[in-house]
Design a protein around this motif. Structure first.
Motif, mmCIF file in Angstrom:
data_model
loop_
_atom_site.group_PDB
_atom_site.id
_atom_site.type_symbol
_atom_site.label_atom_id
_atom_site.label_comp_id
_atom_site.label_asym_id
_atom_site.label_seq_id
_atom_site.Cartn_x
_atom_site.Cartn_y
_atom_site.Cartn_z
ATOM 1 N N THR A 19 43.441 -37.814 33.271
ATOM 2 C CA THR A 19 42.315 -37.798 32.565
ATOM 3 C C THR A 19 41.862 -36.499 31.850
ATOM 4 O OG1 THR A 19 39.952 -38.530 32.996
ATOM 5 C CG2 THR A 19 41.004 -37.181 34.834
ATOM 6 N N GLU A 20 40.978 -36.464 30.847
ATOM 7 C CA GLU A 20 40.457 -35.089 30.453
ATOM 8 C C GLU A 20 39.239 -34.806 31.084
ATOM 9 O OE1 GLU A 20 38.551 -33.625 26.200
ATOM 10 O OE2 GLU A 20 39.241 -35.645 26.354
ATOM 11 N N LEU A 21 39.161 -33.926 31.722
ATOM 12 C CA LEU A 21 38.031 -33.143 32.191
ATOM 13 C C LEU A 21 36.990 -32.644 31.196
ATOM 14 C CD1 LEU A 21 39.721 -31.190 35.131
ATOM 15 C CD2 LEU A 21 38.862 -33.574 35.219
ATOM 16 N N LYS A 22 35.984 -33.156 31.288
ATOM 17 C CA LYS A 22 34.733 -32.879 30.273
ATOM 18 C C LYS A 22 33.944 -31.918 30.427
ATOM 19 C CE LYS A 22 35.626 -36.637 27.764
ATOM 20 N NZ LYS A 22 36.320 -36.607 26.486
ATOM 21 N N SER A 23 33.836 -31.511 31.796
ATOM 22 C CA SER A 23 32.936 -30.335 32.282
ATOM 23 C C SER A 23 33.406 -29.115 31.862
ATOM 24 C CB SER A 23 32.781 -30.321 33.770
ATOM 25 O OG SER A 23 32.137 -31.445 34.368
ATOM 26 N N ASP A 24 32.343 -27.989 31.411
ATOM 27 C CA ASP A 24 32.644 -26.768 31.083
ATOM 28 C C ASP A 24 33.722 -26.327 32.268
ATOM 29 O OD1 ASP A 24 32.186 -23.570 31.114
ATOM 30 O OD2 ASP A 24 31.893 -24.430 28.996
ATOM 31 N N TYR A 25 34.699 -25.297 31.809
ATOM 32 C CA TYR A 25 35.564 -25.024 32.783
ATOM 33 C C TYR A 25 34.888 -23.860 33.810
ATOM 34 C CZ TYR A 25 35.609 -20.037 30.328
ATOM 35 O OH TYR A 25 35.314 -19.082 29.849
ATOM 36 N N THR A 26 33.661 -23.324 33.630
ATOM 37 C CA THR A 26 33.016 -22.516 34.709
ATOM 38 C C THR A 26 32.069 -23.437 35.715
ATOM 39 O OG1 THR A 26 31.188 -22.271 33.200
ATOM 40 C CG2 THR A 26 32.991 -20.795 33.145
ATOM 41 N N ASP A 27 31.960 -24.726 35.146
ATOM 42 C CA ASP A 27 31.194 -25.860 35.999
ATOM 43 C C ASP A 27 31.948 -26.457 37.251
ATOM 44 O OD1 ASP A 27 29.532 -27.743 37.087
ATOM 45 O OD2 ASP A 27 29.213 -28.866 35.097
ATOM 46 N N TYR A 28 32.146 -25.766 38.205
ATOM 47 C CA TYR A 28 33.106 -25.911 39.272
ATOM 48 C C TYR A 28 32.820 -27.525 39.739
ATOM 49 C CZ TYR A 28 34.963 -21.381 38.401
ATOM 50 O OH TYR A 28 35.324 -20.298 37.972
ATOM 51 N N ASN A 64 46.811 -29.706 37.055
ATOM 52 C CA ASN A 64 45.766 -29.000 35.924
ATOM 53 C C ASN A 64 46.711 -28.628 34.565
ATOM 54 O OD1 ASN A 64 43.435 -29.495 37.601
ATOM 55 N ND2 ASN A 64 44.698 -28.363 38.775
ATOM 56 N N GLU A 65 46.421 -28.886 33.519
ATOM 57 C CA GLU A 65 47.189 -28.514 32.420
ATOM 58 C C GLU A 65 46.170 -28.411 31.064
ATOM 59 O OE1 GLU A 65 51.388 -29.305 30.374
ATOM 60 O OE2 GLU A 65 50.473 -30.910 30.857
ATOM 61 N N ALA A 66 46.161 -27.570 30.432
ATOM 62 C CA ALA A 66 45.473 -27.457 29.236
ATOM 63 C C ALA A 66 46.644 -28.139 27.865
ATOM 64 C CB ALA A 66 45.210 -26.143 28.748
ATOM 65 N N VAL A 67 46.133 -29.334 27.428
ATOM 66 C CA VAL A 67 46.894 -30.042 26.388
ATOM 67 C C VAL A 67 45.828 -29.969 25.126
ATOM 68 C CG1 VAL A 67 48.042 -32.179 25.755
ATOM 69 C CG2 VAL A 67 48.111 -30.999 28.253
ATOM 70 N N ASN A 68 46.481 -29.417 23.947
ATOM 71 C CA ASN A 68 45.823 -29.556 22.683
ATOM 72 C C ASN A 68 44.234 -29.214 22.897
ATOM 73 O OD1 ASN A 68 47.971 -30.605 21.470
ATOM 74 N ND2 ASN A 68 47.685 -32.691 22.375
ATOM 75 N N ASN A 69 44.059 -28.163 23.549
ATOM 76 C CA ASN A 69 42.805 -27.616 24.074
ATOM 77 C C ASN A 69 41.942 -28.492 24.533
ATOM 78 O OD1 ASN A 69 42.944 -25.196 22.373
ATOM 79 N ND2 ASN A 69 42.865 -26.157 20.444
ATOM 80 N N LYS A 70 42.445 -29.284 25.455
ATOM 81 C CA LYS A 70 41.586 -30.307 26.257
ATOM 82 C C LYS A 70 42.067 -29.781 27.810
ATOM 83 C CE LYS A 70 41.536 -34.277 23.219
ATOM 84 N NZ LYS A 70 42.033 -35.427 23.147
ATOM 85 N N MET A 71 41.167 -29.723 28.880
ATOM 86 C CA MET A 71 41.559 -29.664 30.026
ATOM 87 C C MET A 71 41.829 -30.884 30.628
ATOM 88 S SD MET A 71 39.202 -27.148 32.485
ATOM 89 C CE MET A 71 37.641 -28.050 32.210
ATOM 90 N N MET A 72 43.008 -31.201 31.142
ATOM 91 C CA MET A 72 43.563 -32.501 31.562
ATOM 92 C C MET A 72 43.650 -31.906 32.958
ATOM 93 S SD MET A 72 43.517 -34.398 28.943
ATOM 94 C CE MET A 72 44.284 -35.821 29.698
ATOM 95 N N HIS A 73 43.713 -33.532 33.970
ATOM 96 C CA HIS A 73 43.924 -33.366 35.318
ATOM 97 C C HIS A 73 44.841 -34.737 35.323
ATOM 98 C CE1 HIS A 73 43.386 -32.687 39.432
ATOM 99 N NE2 HIS A 73 42.956 -33.792 39.638
ATOM 100 N N GLY A 116 40.103 -22.982 45.032
ATOM 101 C CA GLY A 116 39.014 -21.912 45.233
ATOM 102 C C GLY A 116 39.839 -20.647 45.773
ATOM 103 N N ILE A 117 40.664 -20.644 46.595
ATOM 104 C CA ILE A 117 41.635 -19.525 47.083
ATOM 105 C C ILE A 117 42.352 -18.952 46.021
ATOM 106 C CG2 ILE A 117 43.299 -18.792 48.662
ATOM 107 C CD1 ILE A 117 42.178 -20.757 51.039
ATOM 108 N N ALA A 118 43.037 -19.731 45.257
ATOM 109 C CA ALA A 118 43.980 -19.095 44.400
ATOM 110 C C ALA A 118 43.091 -18.629 43.259
ATOM 111 C CB ALA A 118 44.746 -20.479 43.939
ATOM 112 N N PHE A 119 42.098 -19.177 42.621
ATOM 113 C CA PHE A 119 41.594 -18.872 41.496
ATOM 114 C C PHE A 119 40.324 -17.855 41.685
ATOM 115 C CE2 PHE A 119 44.220 -22.251 39.475
ATOM 116 C CZ PHE A 119 44.740 -21.594 38.429
ATOM 117 N N GLY A 120 39.949 -18.083 42.870
ATOM 118 C CA GLY A 120 38.375 -17.506 43.410
ATOM 119 C C GLY A 120 38.718 -15.934 43.970
#
Length: 159
Positions: A19-28, A64-73, A116-120
């Motif tokens: 699915t494409e994640l529509k939230s801003d990448y900073t909106d955890y 989690n992967e960026a595909v064609n400038n979309k955040m995909m999950h 959270g641990i990995a990226f935070g």
């Protein structure tokens, strides 16, 4: 600093339904809700069971992967088989991976905690290595004593 290891991995492939994640990448909070809603949907409508039936092992991947400038999950498994549904073959490169281990009461809690641990914590404090993109995944490996155990795998490069 959180517990983690750097581990060399061979390249591997995950077949995922996404699915494409529509939230801003900073909106955890928004991202976590979208992921939870997606997992509830694929669990209830049988798509996750379809993937599990063709899996090479018992691991369930939350990719989690960026595909064609979309955040995909994606919900995925290691397999050489295919499914009739819209699915993506996700290539993970050979190389070093940041591996963070943990447990949670649910797969969703495990995913949120490890991310959270990995990226935070780990990546912002890392001096010798960095994440430069590419797919990353939380891997649900085992359930015991009412807990879900797993790892987060993030490809990294040495600085």
């Amino acid at each position: 600093m959180a517990d983690y290891i750097l581990e060399e991995k061979e390249s591997f492939t995950v077949l995922g339904i996404g699915t494409e994640l529509k939230s801003d990448y900073t909106d955890y909070a928004g991202i976590n809700k979208e992921k939870a809603d997606f997992w509830e949907a694929v669990s209830q409508d049988g798509r996750l069971d379809t993937l599990k039936a063709i899996a090479a092992n018992d691991y369930i991947f939350a990719v989690n992967e960026a595909v064609n400038n979309k955040m995909m999950h994606y919900a995925g498994v290691m397999t050489d088989a295919s499914v009739e549904e819209e699915a993506r073959v996700i290539q993970f490169p050979k190389g070093e991976y940041l591996v963070v281990k943990g447990e949670g009461k649910t797969a969703d809690e495990l995913n949120t905690k490890l991310t959270g641990i990995a990226f935070g914590q780990v990546l912002p404090e890392a001096k010798d290595f960095a994440y430069v993109g590419g797919p990353n995944a939380t891997v649900e490996m085992e359930q015991r004593n009412s807990l879900v155990f797993g790892e987060m795998w993030i490809p990294v490069v040495r600085k």
